[in-house]
Write an enzyme that holds these catalytic residues in place. Structure first.
Site, PDB file in Angstrom:
ATOM      1  N   LYS A  10     -19.559  12.805  -8.624  1.00  0.00           N
ATOM      2  CA  LYS A  10     -18.499  12.278  -9.487  1.00  0.00           C
ATOM      3  C   LYS A  10     -17.619  13.383 -10.071  1.00  0.00           C
ATOM      4  CE  LYS A  10     -20.966   8.101 -10.766  1.00  0.00           C
ATOM      5  NZ  LYS A  10     -21.537   7.303 -11.854  1.00  0.00           N
ATOM      6  N   CYS A  11     -18.014  14.631  -9.898  1.00  0.00           N
ATOM      7  CA  CYS A  11     -17.311  15.773 -10.477  1.00  0.00           C
ATOM      8  C   CYS A  11     -16.365  16.388  -9.449  1.00  0.00           C
ATOM      9  CB  CYS A  11     -18.328  16.817 -10.938  1.00  0.00           C
ATOM     10  SG  CYS A  11     -17.606  18.381 -11.463  1.00  0.00           S
ATOM     11  N   GLY A  12     -15.078  16.483  -9.803  1.00  0.00           N
ATOM     12  CA  GLY A  12     -14.086  17.056  -8.906  1.00  0.00           C
ATOM     13  C   GLY A  12     -14.377  18.495  -8.524  1.00  0.00           C
ATOM     14  N   ARG A  15     -17.216  18.558  -6.075  1.00  0.00           N
ATOM     15  CA  ARG A  15     -16.771  18.115  -4.740  1.00  0.00           C
ATOM     16  C   ARG A  15     -15.976  19.216  -4.035  1.00  0.00           C
ATOM     17  NH1 ARG A  15     -15.428  13.400  -7.647  1.00  0.00           N
ATOM     18  NH2 ARG A  15     -13.209  13.913  -7.438  1.00  0.00           N
TER      19      ARG A  15
END
Length: 114
Positions: A10-12, A15
């Protein structure tokens, strides 16, 4: 080269770091979704020691109740206990290779250990 990333999908930033690692053919990658499979206290201690940071420096403040709990000013043992009990408090992503460990914020920090 082997690499392990403690990842939150969920973390940019997490990712983006994962994408850097996946695009390197020389990296044999292990992805650990640390919210589902949290590291032990001993593993966290080892990671932070090798990264040259204190647990307080790897404490996730945004989106957590760390401030309300007084964790930014707590001792290392208390911070580690809180992280083990509630892994959302672990700042991400952490990457470990044979060349070291980095808290990859920003994501380009991963290049230091590849």
């Amino acid at each position: 080269m082997k690499a392990t990333i403690w990842h939150n999908p969920k973390c940019g930033t997490s990712r983006k770091t994962l994408a850097i690692l996946e695009n390197l053919s020389k990296v044999e990658l292990t992805v650990v979704e640390y919210l589902k499979d949290p590291p032990s206290r001993e593993k966290l201690e080892q990671l932070y020691k090798e990264a040259g940071i204190a647990p307080q420096e790897a404490l996730r403040l945004r989106g957590t109740d760390a401030e309300e709990r007084g964790l930014p000013h707590a001792d290392a043992a208390s911070v580690l206990e809180a992280m083990v009990a509630d892994p959302i408090l672990i700042e991400r992503p952490l990457v470990e290779t044979d060349k070291g460990v980095r808290l990859c914020r920003p994501q380009d920090r991963v290049l230091e250990i590849l």
